[in-house]
Design a protein around this motif. Structure first.
Motif, short mmCIF file in Angstrom:
data_model
loop_
_atom_site.label_atom_id
_atom_site.label_comp_id
_atom_site.label_asym_id
_atom_site.label_seq_id
_atom_site.Cartn_x
_atom_site.Cartn_y
_atom_site.Cartn_z
N GLN A 138 8.08 2.99 -6.46
CA GLN A 138 6.74 2.52 -6.15
C GLN A 138 5.90 3.59 -5.46
N GLN A 139 6.44 4.80 -5.34
CA GLN A 139 5.76 5.95 -4.75
C GLN A 139 5.35 5.69 -3.31
N LEU A 140 6.19 4.98 -2.58
CA LEU A 140 5.98 4.76 -1.15
C LEU A 140 6.59 5.95 -0.42
N THR A 141 5.77 6.67 0.31
CA THR A 141 6.22 7.94 0.88
C THR A 141 6.46 7.89 2.39
N ASP B 296 0.85 -1.18 0.00
CA ASP B 296 0.00 0.00 0.00
C ASP B 296 0.90 1.24 0.00
N LYS B 297 0.47 2.29 -0.68
CA LYS B 297 1.29 3.51 -0.79
C LYS B 297 1.54 4.19 0.56
N GLN B 298 0.70 3.94 1.55
CA GLN B 298 0.86 4.55 2.87
C GLN B 298 1.49 3.60 3.90
N LYS C 192 11.16 4.59 -3.88
CA LYS C 192 10.56 5.77 -4.50
C LYS C 192 9.90 5.45 -5.84
#
Length: 127
Positions: free
Chosen positions: A114-117, A86-88, A112
């Motif tokens: 995978q846009q995991l922030t 999950d991105k979050q 990054k």
């Protein structure tokens, strides 16, 4: 006067169960770090407060071996795993100060992509 031929062990069992419960409760809070990661020191280190979701841990040791939740993995395996997150999802990254900077950059780049922030890089406070 009444003679006692036996000993009542029920109170002893109760005490032992309470002691067992205390030991098991406190033992679950002890963090066992199997990996010998010597974190770099920083002046502006803040205390890490875990998120509500349990974080996923990534480590790079002094021999540049990558670990996912303390299990050795290759960068390709980790990249494949990151796709399913999950991105979050909170992530923790611990890198030994003797590790190659290139391996650190490659892992952060895979995260990054995978846009995991929710990435936290752990360090230790300088004395």
């Amino acid at each position: 006067m009444k003679r006692f031929d036996t000993i009542n062990v029920i109170p002893l069992i109760d005490v032992m169960l309470v002691l067992l419960a205390i030991v098991l409760t406190t033992a679950s809070f002890i963090v066992k770090d199997n990996l010998k990661i010597d974190l770099p020191q920083t002046q502006s280190t803040q205390a890490y407060m875990p998120e509500e979701k349990p974080p996923i841990s990534f480590h790079i040791d002094a021999n540049n071996q990558l670990y996912l939740n303390e299990q050795p993995r290759s960068l390709a395996d980790i990249s494949d795993f990151l796709v399913s997150l999950d991105k979050q999802q909170p992530l923790i990254l611990q890198v030994d100060k003797q590790a190659n900077f290139g391996d650190f950059v490659a892992l952060v780049d895979a995260i990054k992509q995978q846009q995991l922030t929710q990435l936290t890089i752990l360090t230790k406070a300088a004395p």
